[in-house]
Design a protein around this motif. Structure first.
Motif, PDB file in Angstrom:
ATOM      1  N   UNK A 238       0.830  -1.214   0.000  1.00 19.25           N
ATOM      2  CA  UNK A 238       0.000   0.000   0.000  1.00 19.25           C
ATOM      3  C   UNK A 238       0.859   1.256   0.000  1.00 19.25           C
ATOM      4  N   UNK A 239       2.073   1.165   0.563  1.00 18.93           N
ATOM      5  CA  UNK A 239       2.953   2.331   0.627  1.00 18.93           C
ATOM      6  C   UNK A 239       3.312   2.823  -0.766  1.00 18.93           C
ATOM      7  N   UNK A 240       3.616   1.889  -1.670  1.00 19.27           N
ATOM      8  CA  UNK A 240       3.936   2.281  -3.044  1.00 19.27           C
ATOM      9  C   UNK A 240       2.748   2.973  -3.695  1.00 19.27           C
ATOM     10  N   UNK A 367      17.070   5.578   7.120  1.00 20.66           N
ATOM     11  CA  UNK A 367      16.113   5.243   8.172  1.00 20.66           C
ATOM     12  C   UNK A 367      16.424   3.873   8.760  1.00 20.66           C
ATOM     13  N   UNK A 368      15.850   3.591   9.930  1.00 23.85           N
ATOM     14  CA  UNK A 368      16.185   2.384  10.674  1.00 23.85           C
ATOM     15  C   UNK A 368      15.742   1.126   9.940  1.00 23.85           C
ATOM     16  N   UNK A 369      14.547   1.161   9.384  1.00 25.64           N
ATOM     17  CA  UNK A 369      14.022  -0.025   8.715  1.00 25.64           C
ATOM     18  C   UNK A 369      12.935   0.326   7.730  1.00 25.64           C
ATOM     19  N   UNK A 373      10.496   3.880   7.019  1.00 27.87           N
ATOM     20  CA  UNK A 373      10.395   4.585   5.735  1.00 27.87           C
ATOM     21  C   UNK A 373       8.959   4.531   5.205  1.00 27.87           C
ATOM     22  N   UNK A 374       8.302   3.397   5.402  1.00 25.79           N
ATOM     23  CA  UNK A 374       6.908   3.273   4.970  1.00 25.79           C
ATOM     24  C   UNK A 374       6.025   4.284   5.685  1.00 25.79           C
ATOM     25  N   UNK A 375       6.219   4.442   6.993  1.00 23.96           N
ATOM     26  CA  UNK A 375       5.434   5.417   7.756  1.00 23.96           C
ATOM     27  C   UNK A 375       5.708   6.837   7.272  1.00 23.96           C
ATOM     28  N   UNK A 377       6.648   7.741   4.214  1.00 20.74           N
ATOM     29  CA  UNK A 377       6.000   7.923   2.914  1.00 20.74           C
ATOM     30  C   UNK A 377       4.513   8.188   3.095  1.00 20.74           C
ATOM     31  N   UNK A 378       3.887   7.411   3.973  1.00 19.37           N
ATOM     32  CA  UNK A 378       2.454   7.588   4.208  1.00 19.37           C
ATOM     33  C   UNK A 378       2.159   8.983   4.748  1.00 19.37           C
ATOM     34  N   UNK A 379       2.971   9.442   5.704  1.00 19.08           N
ATOM     35  CA  UNK A 379       2.764  10.774   6.277  1.00 19.08           C
ATOM     36  C   UNK A 379       2.932  11.852   5.214  1.00 19.08           C
ATOM     37  N   UNK A 380       3.974  11.740   4.399  1.00 17.64           N
ATOM     38  CA  UNK A 380       4.213  12.740   3.360  1.00 17.64           C
ATOM     39  C   UNK A 380       3.083  12.770   2.337  1.00 17.64           C
ATOM     40  N   UNK A 381       2.487  11.597   2.068  1.00 19.67           N
ATOM     41  CA  UNK A 381       1.390  11.547   1.086  1.00 19.67           C
ATOM     42  C   UNK A 381       0.111  12.161   1.636  1.00 19.67           C
ATOM     43  N   UNK A 382       0.083  12.415   2.953  1.00 22.26           N
ATOM     44  CA  UNK A 382      -1.072  13.045   3.592  1.00 22.26           C
ATOM     45  C   UNK A 382      -0.865  14.541   3.819  1.00 22.26           C
TER      46      UNK A 382
END
Length: 583
Positions: A238-240, A367-369, A373-375, A377-382
């Motif tokens: 979903x991140x992509x 980033x650590x893991x 990075x997924x979190x 990306x999600x925040x930036x997309x919001x």
């Protein structure tokens, strides 16, 4: 003592003389015959005095300020007539809606529902008169009505609340919902986060550049199609898609779900014309419908339906690039519904394995893991979204390079190795995504090295090709079906060809030992059942492609076999060792 200075009050505007009955729209407070009128649409009329019969003027407020600025219609001036409404909502914000005239043919509810939802203040008791007011307005100005988003001309790109390029046209729809394409934050912050994090992450690049590739379809005269991220739960599929969605709108709200009817998805695809159709979780789709839906989305045409009069209504049309995700593949979903995926369906929605080094990522960018990075990306997309897609279109229009896109696509596709027509179609899809990405790099929209996106797409194409296997998709499916049939029924529905006492339930044929191993001698009904859904001639072509027909008579695909009872049936002699080993 000096006299006080008095500043005279500015009088309220005085309304022009009224010719009753008449509708008037006032954007500011007005004075009429000494009476103050609040801003809005007023009906100035006369009613008859019950005693004298004389006309008695009255003034009634219908709604907030609402103007009909223009008549809308198709470029050919023969269809799609409507009215361009401009009104102020309850928060003082001016909004527009190009309303189709056909809504005036029905009950007022359809028109009022849109106006009320957008915040127009309406007198409930007189709400039906608002529609009468709209119908009675006949402005001289004319504007071209665009009934779909996307390219209206090679120089004009239409969006629900804006247009890019040159031309006088406006998006016209029965609804006025432009939220899908809304933008928040800044392009610069999006570039420094989501765009920058694409570097070294092919699956992120695939998502973002698929979203950018939508506007190219019109210029290169290609149908749509897409990609399906397939992989285990919680690896970041979903991140992509959040990253891809942020090109045109809100990272999460821009996506839709597979849990919808085919008709509903047609409507969404039409709204996303020339942009991106993002569908979440293929496992929620109807297995019996999904094959037809995939064809429809990629081919860009909805079902033909009858109107109330029985005549055929114009089918919805669109061009979209699509993204999907899920734990299962398209072929697995179709199998759930009792069907078999056709190669044409699989080529229209390419299955991409979503497992990389860290979930969907290869480069964590410090980033650590992968989860972190997924979190991010999600925040930036919001927080920063909806800028890159429109800006890409604007830069493409300004560059004047649209006419060169077809040649550039052909040159890009030549870099992708392929050996069949189906692989060529898939290669061109990856090449289109690569072309969009490299143009975005050239225009300064994506902060990535030149050639980086093209190399990433070639890598993913090779990965897709390896997972698919060699040759046309129909051949692989036919050979797999026959191999599976032999594995399931080789001991029960076949018997030794030289065994006079051999028995078989629902006989599909016989077997015979040969130096290379056991051969299976299919009768015609058995072979048709083993490759159910395919024409027998097509089945033979697939068997010939791998040399699986071990024995045949001249000019035929079968060979006679003399059985212990004296009969000599013609049978298909198949060597199972020649079927694809991965099946």
């Amino acid at each position: 003592m000096s006299a006080a200075i008095v500043t005279p009050l500015i009088p309220d505007p005085v309304a022009a003389p009224i010719e009753r009955p008449e509708y008037r729209a006032y954007e500011k407070l007005q004075t009429l015959d000494g009476v103050k009128l609040r801003p809005g649409v007023w009906h100035h009329g006369n009613k008859q005095d019950k005693e004298t019969g004389d006309p008695v003027p009255f003034d009634e407020w219908l709604c907030g300020p609402l103007n009909v600025d223009a008549i809308t219609r198709s470029e050919g001036q023969d269809s799609d007539y409507g009215k361009l409404l401009r009104f102020r909502n309850q928060d003082g914000k001016w909004l527009t809606w190009a309303m189709p005239n056909e809504l005036l043919a029905g009950r007022p509810d359809a028109i009022l529902a849109v106006l009320l939802s957008m915040g127009l203040d309406v007198d409930y008791k007189r709400r039906n008169q608002v529609c009468q007011y709209i119908a009675n307005q006949h402005p001289k100005h004319r504007v071209i009505a665009a009934t779909s988003t996307g390219w209206h001309t090679p120089e004009l790109f239409i969006m629900p609340r804006r247009h890019i390029g040159t031309g006088d046209a406006i998006f016209q729809s029965e609804t006025a919902n432009g939220d899908d394409y809304r933008s928040v934050g800044t392009l610069e912050r999006w570039q420094s986060t989501i765009a920058a994090w694409c570097e070294g992450n092919p699956l992120m690049i695939l998502g973002v550049c698929t979203a950018l590739a939508g506007p190219l379809l019109f210029h290169v005269k290609r149908q749509g199609g897409g990609f399906h991220y397939r992989g285990d739960s919680s690896i970041g599929k979903s991140t992509a898609m959040y990253a891809a969605n942020s090109v045109w709108g809100h990272g999460e709200d821009f996506k839709r779900t597979w849990r919808a009817t085919g008709n509903g998805l047609e409507g969404v695809a039409a709204q996303r014309n020339d942009t991106l159709l993002s569908l979440d979780e293929i496992g929620e789709a109807n297995p019996r419908e999904i094959g037809a839906v995939v064809y429809s989305i990629a081919n860009g045409s909805g079902k033909t339906r009858a109107s109330r009069t029985g005549a055929a209504r114009a089918a919805k049309r669109w061009r979209v690039m699509a993204l999907s995700n899920g734990e299962e593949s398209l072929s697995q979903m179709i199998a759930k519904g009792g069907g078999r995926a056709c190669a044409g369906q699989e080529v229209r929605l390419l299955d991409i394995p979503a497992r990389r080094t860290h979930g969907i990522f290869d480069n964590l960018h410090g980033m650590v893991g992968g989860r972190e990075l997924s979190d991010a990306v999600k925040l930036a997309s919001h927080t920063d979204y909806g800028h890159a897609g429109p800006e890409f279109v604007r830069l493409l229009v300004e560059s004047g390079e649209a006419a060169k896109l077809t040649d550039w696509l052909a040159a890009m596709a030549d870099q992708f190795p392929n050996t069949s027509g189906q692989e060529g179609r898939a290669a061109e899809r990856f090449a289109l995504v690569a072309l969009a990405g490299e143009l975005a790099v050239k225009y300064g929209l994506l902060p990535l090295p030149k050639g980086h996106i093209g190399a990433a797409m070639i890598e993913l194409f090779v990965l897709w090709r390896a997972g698919r296997g060699e040759g046309p998709g129909e051949d692989r499916q036919i050979l797999k079906s026959i191999a599976d049939f032999i594995a399931r029924h080789g001991d029960t529905r076949f018997s030794g060809a030289n065994d006079s006492h051999g028995e078989a339930r629902d006989r599909a044929g016989y077997w015979e030992d040969a130096p290379t191993g056991r051969l299976f001698l299919f009768n015609r009904p058995g072979l048709e059942e083993a490759a159910k859904g395919y024409d027998l001639g097509r089945v033979v072509l697939a068997l010939d492609s791998v040399g699986a027909i071990a024995k045949r008579e001249a000019g035929k695909h079968q060979h006679k076999k003399c059985l212990p009872d004296g009969s000599k049936p013609r049978l298909y002699w198949i060597d199972p060792t020649k079927l694809e080993p991965e099946t």
